[in-house]
Design a protein around this motif. Structure first.
Motif, PDB file in Angstrom:
ATOM      1  N   TYR A   1       2.053   6.718  14.732  1.00  0.00           N
ATOM      2  CA  TYR A   1       1.426   7.468  13.639  1.00  0.00           C
ATOM      3  C   TYR A   1       2.450   8.347  12.929  1.00  0.00           C
ATOM      4  O   TYR A   1       2.423   8.480  11.715  1.00  0.00           O
TER       5      TYR A   1
ATOM      6  N   ILE B   1     -14.107   9.586   3.908  1.00  0.00           N
ATOM      7  CA  ILE B   1     -12.707   9.648   3.499  1.00  0.00           C
ATOM      8  C   ILE B   1     -11.819   9.673   4.729  1.00  0.00           C
ATOM      9  O   ILE B   1     -10.879   8.897   4.860  1.00  0.00           O
ATOM     10  N   VAL B   2     -12.175  10.556   5.654  1.00  0.00           N
ATOM     11  CA  VAL B   2     -11.360  10.663   6.862  1.00  0.00           C
ATOM     12  C   VAL B   2     -11.350   9.344   7.612  1.00  0.00           C
ATOM     13  O   VAL B   2     -10.297   8.854   8.030  1.00  0.00           O
TER      14      VAL B   2
ATOM     15  N   ALA C   1       0.833  -1.204   0.000  1.00  0.00           N
ATOM     16  CA  ALA C   1       0.000   0.000   0.000  1.00  0.00           C
ATOM     17  C   ALA C   1       0.867   1.253   0.000  1.00  0.00           C
ATOM     18  O   ALA C   1       0.486   2.283  -0.546  1.00  0.00           O
ATOM     19  N   MET C   2       2.052   1.164   0.623  1.00  0.00           N
ATOM     20  CA  MET C   2       2.931   2.325   0.690  1.00  0.00           C
ATOM     21  C   MET C   2       3.810   2.453  -0.546  1.00  0.00           C
ATOM     22  O   MET C   2       4.387   3.494  -0.800  1.00  0.00           O
TER      23      MET C   2
ATOM     24  N   LEU D   1       4.347   5.996  10.769  1.00  0.00           N
ATOM     25  CA  LEU D   1       3.563   5.596   9.608  1.00  0.00           C
ATOM     26  C   LEU D   1       3.566   6.706   8.563  1.00  0.00           C
ATOM     27  O   LEU D   1       3.852   6.484   7.389  1.00  0.00           O
TER      28      LEU D   1
ATOM     29  N   ALA E   1      -5.878  11.304  13.672  1.00  0.00           N
ATOM     30  CA  ALA E   1      -6.433  10.022  14.115  1.00  0.00           C
ATOM     31  C   ALA E   1      -5.672   9.517  15.327  1.00  0.00           C
ATOM     32  O   ALA E   1      -6.265   9.007  16.278  1.00  0.00           O
TER      33      ALA E   1
ATOM     34  N   ALA F   1       8.316   7.049   1.099  1.00  0.00           N
ATOM     35  CA  ALA F   1       8.202   6.142  -0.036  1.00  0.00           C
ATOM     36  C   ALA F   1       7.555   6.854  -1.222  1.00  0.00           C
ATOM     37  O   ALA F   1       8.018   6.759  -2.360  1.00  0.00           O
ATOM     38  N   GLN F   2       6.484   7.587  -0.946  1.00  0.00           N
ATOM     39  CA  GLN F   2       5.779   8.266  -2.022  1.00  0.00           C
ATOM     40  C   GLN F   2       6.642   9.377  -2.631  1.00  0.00           C
ATOM     41  O   GLN F   2       6.707   9.531  -3.842  1.00  0.00           O
TER      42      GLN F   2
ATOM     43  N   PHE G   1       5.441   6.280   4.974  1.00  0.00           N
ATOM     44  CA  PHE G   1       4.556   6.326   3.811  1.00  0.00           C
ATOM     45  C   PHE G   1       4.937   7.481   2.897  1.00  0.00           C
ATOM     46  O   PHE G   1       5.087   7.326   1.693  1.00  0.00           O
TER      47      PHE G   1
ATOM     48  N   ILE H   1      -8.042  -4.288   1.249  1.00  0.00           N
ATOM     49  CA  ILE H   1      -8.058  -5.500   2.070  1.00  0.00           C
ATOM     50  C   ILE H   1      -7.731  -5.162   3.527  1.00  0.00           C
ATOM     51  O   ILE H   1      -8.364  -5.672   4.452  1.00  0.00           O
TER      52      ILE H   1
ATOM     53  N   GLY I   1      -7.236   3.138   8.327  1.00  0.00           N
ATOM     54  CA  GLY I   1      -6.036   2.554   7.759  1.00  0.00           C
ATOM     55  C   GLY I   1      -4.843   2.802   8.668  1.00  0.00           C
ATOM     56  O   GLY I   1      -4.015   1.938   8.875  1.00  0.00           O
ATOM     57  N   ALA I   2      -4.793   3.989   9.230  1.00  0.00           N
ATOM     58  CA  ALA I   2      -3.654   4.336  10.072  1.00  0.00           C
ATOM     59  C   ALA I   2      -3.744   3.648  11.428  1.00  0.00           C
ATOM     60  O   ALA I   2      -2.770   3.119  11.934  1.00  0.00           O
ATOM     61  N   VAL I   3      -4.945   3.637  12.005  1.00  0.00           N
ATOM     62  CA  VAL I   3      -5.096   3.093  13.346  1.00  0.00           C
ATOM     63  C   VAL I   3      -4.929   1.575  13.349  1.00  0.00           C
ATOM     64  O   VAL I   3      -4.262   1.015  14.199  1.00  0.00           O
TER      65      VAL I   3
ATOM     66  N   LEU J   1      -9.120   6.803   5.818  1.00  0.00           N
ATOM     67  CA  LEU J   1      -7.694   7.077   6.000  1.00  0.00           C
ATOM     68  C   LEU J   1      -7.256   6.779   7.419  1.00  0.00           C
ATOM     69  O   LEU J   1      -6.224   6.166   7.653  1.00  0.00           O
ATOM     70  N   THR J   2      -8.072   7.213   8.383  1.00  0.00           N
ATOM     71  CA  THR J   2      -7.642   7.062   9.758  1.00  0.00           C
ATOM     72  C   THR J   2      -7.765   5.614  10.215  1.00  0.00           C
ATOM     73  O   THR J   2      -6.924   5.128  10.940  1.00  0.00           O
TER      74      THR J   2
ATOM     75  N   LEU K   1      -2.548  -9.468  -7.013  1.00  0.00           N
ATOM     76  CA  LEU K   1      -1.436  -8.770  -6.372  1.00  0.00           C
ATOM     77  C   LEU K   1      -0.097  -9.281  -6.896  1.00  0.00           C
ATOM     78  O   LEU K   1       0.826  -8.506  -7.126  1.00  0.00           O
TER      79      LEU K   1
ATOM     80  N   PRO L   1      -4.380  -3.584  -1.804  1.00  0.00           N
ATOM     81  CA  PRO L   1      -3.812  -3.726  -0.454  1.00  0.00           C
ATOM     82  C   PRO L   1      -4.540  -2.880   0.588  1.00  0.00           C
ATOM     83  O   PRO L   1      -4.931  -3.389   1.634  1.00  0.00           O
TER      84      PRO L   1
ATOM     85  N   LEU M   1     -12.147   5.806  -1.298  1.00  0.00           N
ATOM     86  CA  LEU M   1     -10.688   5.926  -1.464  1.00  0.00           C
ATOM     87  C   LEU M   1     -10.239   5.299  -2.775  1.00  0.00           C
ATOM     88  O   LEU M   1      -9.395   5.855  -3.490  1.00  0.00           O
TER      89      LEU M   1
ATOM     90  N   LEU N   1      -4.137  14.270   8.783  1.00  0.00           N
ATOM     91  CA  LEU N   1      -5.273  13.420   9.138  1.00  0.00           C
ATOM     92  C   LEU N   1      -4.840  12.176   9.887  1.00  0.00           C
ATOM     93  O   LEU N   1      -5.492  11.759  10.845  1.00  0.00           O
ATOM     94  N   ILE N   2      -3.729  11.590   9.446  1.00  0.00           N
ATOM     95  CA  ILE N   2      -3.226  10.402  10.141  1.00  0.00           C
ATOM     96  C   ILE N   2      -2.847  10.767  11.577  1.00  0.00           C
ATOM     97  O   ILE N   2      -3.192  10.058  12.526  1.00  0.00           O
TER      98      ILE N   2
END
Lengths: 271, 323, 289
Positions: free
Chosen positions: C204, A260-261, A107-108, C207, C169, C214-215, C211, A147, A267-269, A264-265, C13, A144, A194, C165-166
């Protein structure tokens, strides 16, 4: 608190200023563009929009192409990701940890690196210039994240609920249809948005897969528009194009901000 | 025999969660599985339901081995501790879903659902969602769903543990009326010994995945077969004395009485229980609990004793009863 | 039965993520260009030898790293500030969030185009303002030593909301109790930020950092549209270079070599960033008793 408020306002202006400038430019006559800070009543015009809307192929075609690609990729991604996530949410710890690691890594991953090989595949199987075919790499690239999000959502459903439905006699498909999918609806919505945003905005693959101008997606069309005459002044038309191209996403962000938020969050949490 | 568990065991990652469980359930009987948390009582229930597969031993229902039979075909009415009501469906939809997938006609679904709704007096809740009703009401919906299953056996997994104490006592008669006094066998999992004694015909006490003792509430109370059972059953707790010659002696607080020829002791404090009081004495044998009448006059230098035949003797080595 | 459901996703994948990397490895060991008629011919590692002595590759690696370090560094700090601000209770919280989210959600190409216009010489607003205060034609995007700053500004504008946003969170997972308990113990706001917020936010921050690194390392859209890699290749990133090799010079073998090399460097960079951050924050948390 006063300082905070000022800072917030500053940030909001900073976020909006480039967009505002495009909007401002898009309504300006070519003469006015050379003197952006001089205001006169006859600096305003709709000419730029008319020019964009009457171009060939018409601008709305790009929007439509992006819409088709976005919707189809989202559908394919969900159809494949939902069963996979269900299965992962049920699997034992070591396997699911390992797959989580790989999924997070993918995903990254800066996927632009993959473009050459994907282009080879497209050429080999004649998938270039085909809006439906391009949805395959799009789905795979958003898989990714999809999932990861959906697995976390399935894992959040109390085990009891599924067991109760097993005892009631529901088959796997019935359980998904009646119990599990309705329960993870919010996560499905975030995931879908997303994936849609990704497919709508994707550039390098669309750039290399699609060459026919009537099949271009919005991002590629915009880039082409810009590349065609780098040092020419009539920026008004480009500005009008960026404004029109931004409107659908503006709407999506305003309407689905929460999803959206949370996507994203989550995914992060969880990720 | 309705339900027979033979030498049942479950091993997860080289740990035996339960082992050597042998239980026979009589027709119409309510059997309580009692034990502290983590003793394996819920595991046993899940094995019977078919939600987990046993590592060894067998389960048979009406002399039919359940091995390889899917949970749904075991025809089990289960009430989960969390009630497991589907949060996105209304009460009626929750009840109808199972009937629907089991192929009942719409008319039949309606008839059966109205019947149980009437029976449990929850018809007014028809169109509410689980999160909009109270805990007691949720428990009734869960019971209704189990009833609608028309099962061969009921499995109730701590059905009262999410309710407050008052509600638990209020719901007990109802539970008895609806399910327990019926002709279907009931397995009732609980960690509350009082509830187990109040509701069941027999109790199986589990500890660390082993079956400590199985018997009627009276048997467990009067003749506990191990130190664990003696400690676990009966409140106030039994008095356990320091071991002597590898024998541990235990006496229930109500068997202790004041006696001028008894052992000398000192009153530390008392708890008032209503019709009687619980007295704590400091003695050479340690602290001794005694239940006494509230009117009882405690002398300034009390002496207490008990009758020899009221003593329970256990081996310190095995923890088992020596008769 | 359960694992059957994984098959379609796994195949897809493997096809899109696994196959290309293997294919690049194979191609990097072959000459496959217009000179060979695009037929791969084994060339004994010549691509790799060329890579090591290719000044443009090293220049691009430097430029890509410069872009990544500056944009990610600025983004992390800004994002933390924005997240802390947004974490307050605002009346119009939802609207604030929507607006800060906007730059991230819009297509990169559109925004790159907008920024190109903003930096335009002499008609863009920046040049106009600079003219007014006496700097004549700074020419940001046409100046080889300044153009990269323009790309960093555009990237910061576009991706800060995502990290914010991350981090937001993360901030919201920290129970308010902790701050209240710490305040009762006599902790100052600054101390509670250092001893509660930062340590709990660490996953966080990591992360977001990994991320975005990489981007940013694979930056392509933004630069391709904004500067095309110019002027004089001064903003060219590794992704642009390998794109040029594949699409303009039609040298697939060398292009694959560059991509594989950037992939390996990227993994190295991300791992080091991870280890460095972990070490720093671990030491940081060990305040003296």
């Amino acid at each position: 608190m006063k300082l905070n408020k000022t800072l917030i306002i500053f940030i909001l202006i900073w976020s909006l200023l480039p967009l505002g400038w495009q909007l401002y430019t898009s309504f300006s006559t070519p003469e006015a563009l050379t003197q952006p800070f001089i205001f006169s009543p006859n600096r305003w015009t709709f000419e730029n929009y008319l020019q964009i809307l009457n171009s060939n192929p018409p601008f709305w075609k790009y929007l439509l192409n992006s819409l088709i690609v976005g919707l189809l990729s989202t559908a394919i991604t969900l159809i494949i990701a939902v069963p996979a996530s269900y299965s992962l949410s049920k699997s034992n710890n070591r396997f699911s940890k390992l797959s989580k690691l790989f999924l997070a890594g993918s995903a990254m991953f800066p996927y632009v690196i993959l473009f050459l090989s994907l282009l080879e595949v497209a050429r080999k199987f004649n998938l270039g210039n085909n809006l439906l075919a391009i949805c395959i790499p799009y789905s795979a690239l958003s898989m990714p994240l999809a999932i990861l999000l959906l697995t976390a959502a399935f894992k959040d459903i109390p085990k009891d609920l599924e067991e109760a439905s097993v005892l009631e006699g529901l088959t796997l498909f019935q359980r998904l249809r009646w119990i599990l999918l309705p329960l993870i609806k919010p996560s499905i919505a975030s995931t879908a948005i997303l994936v849609f945003l990704f497919s709508w905005n994707e550039y390098p693959i669309a750039l290399t897969w699609i060459s026919k101008s009537e099949l271009l997606t919005l991002p590629v069309a915009m880039a082409r528009l810009a590349g065609s005459s780098v040092y020419e002044v009539p920026y008004g038309a480009y500005a009008a194009a960026t404004v029109i191209g931004s409107i659908p996403l503006l709407m999506i962000v305003l309407i689905f901000q929460r999803q959206i938020v949370s996507g994203l969050t989550q995914g992060a949490v969880k990720g | 025999m309705t339900l027979t568990l033979e030498n049942l065991g479950l091993c997860v990652q080289r740990n035996w969660i339960i082992r050597n469980i042998n239980i026979e359930v009589q027709p119409g009987e309510c059997l309580a599985l009692l034990g502290p948390s983590g003793c394996g009582k819920s595991t046993t229930l899940r094995l019977i339901a078919g939600l987990d597969k046993p590592s060894e031993g067998s389960i048979s229902l009406f002399n039919k081995d359940l091995k390889g039979i899917s949970p749904v075909n075991r025809k089990i009415g289960m009430v989960f501790q969390s009630y497991a009501l589907f949060p996105h469906l209304t009460v009626v939809e929750n009840l109808a879903l199972g009937l629907k997938v089991r192929g009942y006609s719409i008319a039949e679904q309606k008839r059966r659902i109205s019947y149980v709704l009437e029976l449990l007096q929850i018809a007014t809740l028809r169109n509410r969602k689980p999160q909009e009703i109270s805990g007691g009401q949720r428990q009734r919906i869960a019971l209704a769903r189990a009833l609608l299953r028309d099962p061969l056996i009921y499995l109730l997994d701590e059905p009262m543990s999410n309710l407050d104490a008052q509600l638990r006592e209020d719901l007990r008669p109802e539970l008895r009326k609806l399910i327990i006094s019926g002709d279907k066998p009931v397995i009732y999992v609980t960690h509350d010994q009082q509830e187990a004694m109040a509701i069941s015909n027999r109790i199986a006490v589990l500890n660390n995945g082993n079956l400590e003792q199985i018997g009627t509430p009276q048997e467990l109370y009067l003749k506990p077969q191990s130190i664990f059972v003696a400690n676990f059953i009966g409140r106030p707790q039994i008095n356990m004395f320091e071991p002597l010659d590898s024998i541990r002696i235990a006496v229930r607080p109500e068997d202790i009485y004041l006696d001028p020829d008894g052992i000398q002791c000192k009153l530390i404090y008392k708890e008032w229980l209503g019709q009687n009081q619980l007295l704590f004495f400091d003695t050479p044998k340690g602290t001794i609990r005694m239940i006494g009448d509230t009117a009882l006059d405690i002398p300034s230098e009390p002496r207490i004793t008990w009758k020899k035949q009221k003593e329970h003797h256990f081996s310190t080595k095995s923890g088992k009863r020596i008769s | 039965m359960n694992y059957l459901l994984l098959i379609p996703a796994t195949l897809l994948l493997l096809l899109v993520f696994g196959f290309p990397l293997i294919r690049y490895f194979w191609l990097s060991l072959h000459a496959s260009s217009v000179l060979t008629g695009l037929e791969p011919i084994y060339n004994n590692g010549a691509n790799w030898i060329r890579l090591i002595s290719d000044g443009r590759f090293w220049q691009d690696l430097y430029q890509t790293s410069r872009f990544a370090v500056f944009s990610v560094g600025i983004e992390m700090i800004l994002a933390l500030v924005i997240a802390l601000l947004l974490n307050n209770e605002w009346k119009s919280k939802q609207i604030y969030r929507s607006i800060t989210l906007l730059p991230w959600a819009l297509p990169t190409t559109i925004m790159a185009l907008s920024w190109r216009w903003i930096f335009n010489t002499p008609y863009g607003p920046i040049d106009q303002i600079l003219n007014l205060i006496g700097f004549n034609n700074l020419n940001i995007l046409s100046n080889p030593s300044l153009a990269w700053v323009g790309t960093v500004i555009a990237d910061v504008w576009k991706t800060t909301p995502f990290i914010a946003l991350i981090l937001l969170a993360g901030l919201q997972t920290i129970p308010v109790d902790l701050y209240e308990a710490f305040r009762l113990e006599g902790g100052s706001p600054k101390q509670s930020f250092l001893y509660i917020t930062l340590p709990l936010l660490k996953p966080y921050l990591l992360l977001g950092l990994i991320f975005r690194l990489a981007q940013a390392f694979g930056v392509f859209d933004l630069i391709q549209v904004m500067t095309g890699g110019g002027p004089a290749s001064s903003t060219e990133s590794l992704a642009i270079y390998s794109y040029l090799n594949a699409m303009r010079f039609l040298d697939f073998g060398y292009s694959s070599t560059i991509m594989l090399a950037s992939f390996m460097i990227l993994i190295f960079v991300c791992l080091s960033a991870y280890i460095v951050t972990i070490t720093i924050t671990n030491n940081f948390r060990r305040y003296k008793l």
